[in-house]
Design a protein around this motif. Structure first.
Motif, PDB file in Angstrom:
ATOM      1  N   PHE A  12     -11.345  -8.498  10.572  1.00 26.37           N
ATOM      2  CA  PHE A  12     -11.409  -9.952  10.439  1.00 26.37           C
ATOM      3  C   PHE A  12     -10.077 -10.555   9.993  1.00 26.37           C
ATOM      4  O   PHE A  12      -9.874 -11.760  10.110  1.00 26.37           O
ATOM      5  N   ALA A  13      -9.183  -9.737   9.445  1.00 25.38           N
ATOM      6  CA  ALA A  13      -7.917 -10.244   8.915  1.00 25.38           C
ATOM      7  C   ALA A  13      -7.041 -10.800  10.030  1.00 25.38           C
ATOM      8  O   ALA A  13      -7.065 -10.310  11.164  1.00 25.38           O
ATOM      9  N   GLU A  14      -6.253 -11.815   9.698  1.00 31.05           N
ATOM     10  CA  GLU A  14      -5.425 -12.507  10.691  1.00 31.05           C
ATOM     11  C   GLU A  14      -4.506 -11.547  11.446  1.00 31.05           C
ATOM     12  O   GLU A  14      -4.466 -11.528  12.658  1.00 31.05           O
ATOM     13  N   ASN A  15      -3.756 -10.762  10.712  1.00 32.96           N
ATOM     14  CA  ASN A  15      -2.884  -9.750  11.312  1.00 32.96           C
ATOM     15  C   ASN A  15      -3.235  -8.417  10.669  1.00 32.96           C
ATOM     16  O   ASN A  15      -2.536  -7.940   9.765  1.00 32.96           O
ATOM     17  N   SER A  16      -4.310  -7.806  11.164  1.00 31.78           N
ATOM     18  CA  SER A  16      -4.837  -6.603  10.520  1.00 31.78           C
ATOM     19  C   SER A  16      -3.822  -5.457  10.502  1.00 31.78           C
ATOM     20  O   SER A  16      -3.842  -4.618   9.603  1.00 31.78           O
ATOM     21  N   GLU A  17      -2.923  -5.446  11.490  1.00 35.96           N
ATOM     22  CA  GLU A  17      -1.924  -4.372  11.527  1.00 35.96           C
ATOM     23  C   GLU A  17      -0.964  -4.444  10.341  1.00 35.96           C
ATOM     24  O   GLU A  17      -0.297  -3.454  10.005  1.00 35.96           O
ATOM     25  N   ASP A  18      -0.900  -5.602   9.671  1.00 34.41           N
ATOM     26  CA  ASP A  18      -0.009  -5.764   8.521  1.00 34.41           C
ATOM     27  C   ASP A  18      -0.627  -5.260   7.220  1.00 34.41           C
ATOM     28  O   ASP A  18       0.063  -5.198   6.191  1.00 34.41           O
ATOM     29  N   ILE A  19      -1.924  -4.939   7.239  1.00 30.81           N
ATOM     30  CA  ILE A  19      -2.565  -4.487   6.002  1.00 30.81           C
ATOM     31  C   ILE A  19      -3.281  -3.143   6.149  1.00 30.81           C
ATOM     32  O   ILE A  19      -3.707  -2.563   5.152  1.00 30.81           O
ATOM     33  N   GLU A  20      -3.423  -2.626   7.362  1.00 27.00           N
ATOM     34  CA  GLU A  20      -4.218  -1.409   7.555  1.00 27.00           C
ATOM     35  C   GLU A  20      -3.528  -0.174   6.992  1.00 27.00           C
ATOM     36  O   GLU A  20      -2.305  -0.056   7.007  1.00 27.00           O
ATOM     37  N   ALA A  21      -4.350   0.739   6.474  1.00 31.96           N
ATOM     38  CA  ALA A  21      -3.826   1.963   5.856  1.00 31.96           C
ATOM     39  C   ALA A  21      -3.838   3.165   6.800  1.00 31.96           C
ATOM     40  O   ALA A  21      -3.180   4.175   6.531  1.00 31.96           O
TER      41      ALA A  21
ATOM     42  N   LEU B 265       0.839  -1.207   0.000  1.00 32.18           N
ATOM     43  CA  LEU B 265       0.000   0.000   0.000  1.00 32.18           C
ATOM     44  C   LEU B 265       0.870   1.251   0.000  1.00 32.18           C
ATOM     45  O   LEU B 265       0.558   2.238  -0.670  1.00 32.18           O
ATOM     46  N   GLY B 266       1.947   1.197   0.754  1.00 36.06           N
ATOM     47  CA  GLY B 266       2.865   2.329   0.806  1.00 36.06           C
ATOM     48  C   GLY B 266       3.456   2.639  -0.570  1.00 36.06           C
ATOM     49  O   GLY B 266       3.579   3.809  -0.962  1.00 36.06           O
ATOM     50  N   GLU B 267       3.795   1.582  -1.313  1.00 37.89           N
ATOM     51  CA  GLU B 267       4.321   1.774  -2.670  1.00 37.89           C
ATOM     52  C   GLU B 267       3.275   2.435  -3.568  1.00 37.89           C
ATOM     53  O   GLU B 267       3.589   3.339  -4.355  1.00 37.89           O
ATOM     54  N   ILE B 268       2.025   1.967  -3.450  1.00 33.90           N
ATOM     55  CA  ILE B 268       0.940   2.525  -4.256  1.00 33.90           C
ATOM     56  C   ILE B 268       0.702   3.982  -3.889  1.00 33.90           C
ATOM     57  O   ILE B 268       0.526   4.843  -4.758  1.00 33.90           O
ATOM     58  N   LEU B 269       0.699   4.286  -2.592  1.00 36.41           N
ATOM     59  CA  LEU B 269       0.484   5.660  -2.130  1.00 36.41           C
ATOM     60  C   LEU B 269       1.589   6.591  -2.631  1.00 36.41           C
ATOM     61  O   LEU B 269       1.320   7.727  -3.032  1.00 36.41           O
ATOM     62  N   ASP B 270       2.821   6.125  -2.605  1.00 35.12           N
ATOM     63  CA  ASP B 270       3.935   6.931  -3.110  1.00 35.12           C
ATOM     64  C   ASP B 270       3.730   7.276  -4.584  1.00 35.12           C
ATOM     65  O   ASP B 270       3.905   8.430  -4.995  1.00 35.12           O
ATOM     66  N   ASP B 271       3.373   6.253  -5.357  1.00 32.62           N
ATOM     67  CA  ASP B 271       3.174   6.449  -6.785  1.00 32.62           C
ATOM     68  C   ASP B 271       2.001   7.394  -7.050  1.00 32.62           C
ATOM     69  O   ASP B 271       2.070   8.265  -7.927  1.00 32.62           O
ATOM     70  N   CYS B 272       0.923   7.222  -6.285  1.00 33.91           N
ATOM     71  CA  CYS B 272      -0.259   8.065  -6.460  1.00 33.91           C
ATOM     72  C   CYS B 272       0.012   9.510  -6.043  1.00 33.91           C
ATOM     73  O   CYS B 272      -0.491  10.446  -6.668  1.00 33.91           O
ATOM     74  N   LEU B 273       0.786   9.683  -4.994  1.00 33.68           N
ATOM     75  CA  LEU B 273       1.129  11.033  -4.541  1.00 33.68           C
ATOM     76  C   LEU B 273       1.900  11.776  -5.633  1.00 33.68           C
ATOM     77  O   LEU B 273       1.645  12.956  -5.908  1.00 33.68           O
TER      78      LEU B 273
ATOM     79  N   PHE C 204      -7.748   8.530   1.973  1.00 36.02           N
ATOM     80  CA  PHE C 204      -9.051   8.583   2.643  1.00 36.02           C
ATOM     81  C   PHE C 204      -9.447   7.144   2.971  1.00 36.02           C
ATOM     82  O   PHE C 204      -9.689   6.341   2.071  1.00 36.02           O
ATOM     83  N   VAL C 205      -9.461   6.797   4.260  1.00 36.58           N
ATOM     84  CA  VAL C 205      -9.726   5.417   4.695  1.00 36.58           C
ATOM     85  C   VAL C 205     -11.109   5.336   5.330  1.00 36.58           C
ATOM     86  O   VAL C 205     -11.453   6.157   6.191  1.00 36.58           O
ATOM     87  N   ILE C 206     -11.877   4.348   4.911  1.00 37.11           N
ATOM     88  CA  ILE C 206     -13.252   4.199   5.396  1.00 37.11           C
ATOM     89  C   ILE C 206     -13.410   2.885   6.166  1.00 37.11           C
ATOM     90  O   ILE C 206     -12.898   1.843   5.757  1.00 37.11           O
ATOM     91  N   ARG C 207     -14.135   2.966   7.276  1.00 41.30           N
ATOM     92  CA  ARG C 207     -14.491   1.772   8.052  1.00 41.30           C
ATOM     93  C   ARG C 207     -15.926   1.909   8.566  1.00 41.30           C
ATOM     94  O   ARG C 207     -16.522   2.981   8.491  1.00 41.30           O
ATOM     95  N   GLY C 208     -16.454   0.820   9.118  1.00 45.76           N
ATOM     96  CA  GLY C 208     -17.795   0.844   9.691  1.00 45.76           C
ATOM     97  C   GLY C 208     -17.935  -0.207  10.775  1.00 45.76           C
ATOM     98  O   GLY C 208     -16.979  -0.932  11.088  1.00 45.76           O
ATOM     99  N   VAL C 209     -19.116  -0.298  11.348  1.00 47.49           N
ATOM    100  CA  VAL C 209     -19.353  -1.254  12.438  1.00 47.49           C
ATOM    101  C   VAL C 209     -20.300  -2.376  12.027  1.00 47.49           C
ATOM    102  O   VAL C 209     -20.509  -3.320  12.786  1.00 47.49           O
TER     103      VAL C 209
END
Length: 301
Positions: free
Chosen positions: A127-136, A104-112, A147-152
């Motif tokens: 729900f992801a096994e290690n959510s800290e490894d994929i969160e933005a 994601l960091g690579e994509i963000l750099d390119d998009c910036l 812009f990151v979106i979440r819900g309950v």
């Protein structure tokens, strides 16, 4: 403040809304006339939001041959300064695949560099096994094009509560979205329930472990269906995408049979790039998962 503590960011970076749907709509309407690239197959509301905002949407197709896993280098090759928005669902619906944080960091750099705004929908991230490894969200302070979106509704099983939130470090974007949102979109009940849910550590940990255990158990059962013509794609969320490889059967047929047994799967033929051979189902309690697996097994024999 409760949300900020829960997801590790300042409350100043947070916008709350009437479910994640309102926040998706608020963002896409603000970017009126935008050209967006959507990584798909995925949730149809993104394309609809772009269309309502008089914009145009093009899809980047995840390849079935790659198990619908994102090829980050190839995605970057498809990014150009002609694009205004990149939309990513992570983990993705319906494929249940996930993009890692470093990717994601690579994509963000390119998009910036290309002045592309990135919207990441993390509806299923808990729900992801290690959510800290994929969160933005940790990138919010570093990138003003995020812009990151979440819900309950999914993880906390509270769809009727209508409580969603977005995280961005872009103060101008936050102000513009807040100013254009409907007043009183979050009820006092949702506000109170949210403060309780986001601090309920026992529920959070139990749910994460429960889904992880059941995901592993169901996938082990699906492995035995391979010779019968069922292929599944490695899931990260609380659901799994499957493909019927036997041409004698279809997802619509399986759907009808499941309904008669008072069970439901999602026929994924309506998603871009998928057809009537694909279906998705959520992980439930062990008894219901076993019942559903039994029905699938009976159909495929």
């Amino acid at each position: 403040e409760a949300i900020g503590s829960y997801c590790g960011t300042s409350w100043k970076n947070i916008i709350v809304g009437n479910g994640s749907s309102e926040l998706i709509a608020s963002f896409t309407k603000l970017k009126k006339g935008a050209k967006a690239m959507i990584i798909g197959p995925t949730y149809s509301e993104y394309a609809r939001g772009i269309s309502v905002g008089q914009g145009t949407a093009v899809y980047y197709e995840l390849k079935e041959a790659d198990g619908f896993k994102a090829d980050v280098e190839d995605i970057k090759r498809h990014l150009s300064s002609e694009l205004d928005i990149l939309i990513i669902c992570n983990p993705n619906n319906p494929t249940s695949g996930a993009i890692k944080k470093d990717e994601l960091g690579e994509i963000l750099d390119d998009c910036l560099e290309k002045h592309i705004f990135v919207m990441v929908d993390e509806t299923y991230i808990e729900f992801a096994e290690n959510s800290e490894d994929i969160e933005a969200i940790p990138f919010a302070e570093m990138y003003d094009n995020l812009f990151v979106i979440r819900g309950v509704s999914k993880f906390f099983a509270a769809p009727g509560l209508r409580l969603g939130y977005a995280v961005t470090g872009n103060a101008m974007l936050r102000d513009r979205i807040t100013q254009n949102m409907e007043p009183w979109s979050v009820s006092s009940l949702a506000e109170y329930a949210g403060r309780v849910m986001f601090t309920d550590k026992e529920y959070i940990e139990k749910t994460k472990k429960y889904i992880s255990d059941e995901r592993n158990r169901v996938c082990a059962a699906l492995d035995k269906f391979h010779d019968a013509g069922i292929h599944y794609y490695e899931p990260s969320a609380n659901f799994v995408l499957c493909r019927i490889m036997n041409a004698r059967h279809s997802a619509s047929e399986l759907f009808d049979i499941c309904i008669k047994e008072k069970m439901m799967i999602r026929n994924c033929a309506t998603f871009p790039f998928l057809n009537d051979s694909y279906f998705r189902f959520c992980f439930m309690n062990p008894e219901d998962d076993d019942r559903l697996l039994a029905v699938i097994g009976e159909v495929m024999v």
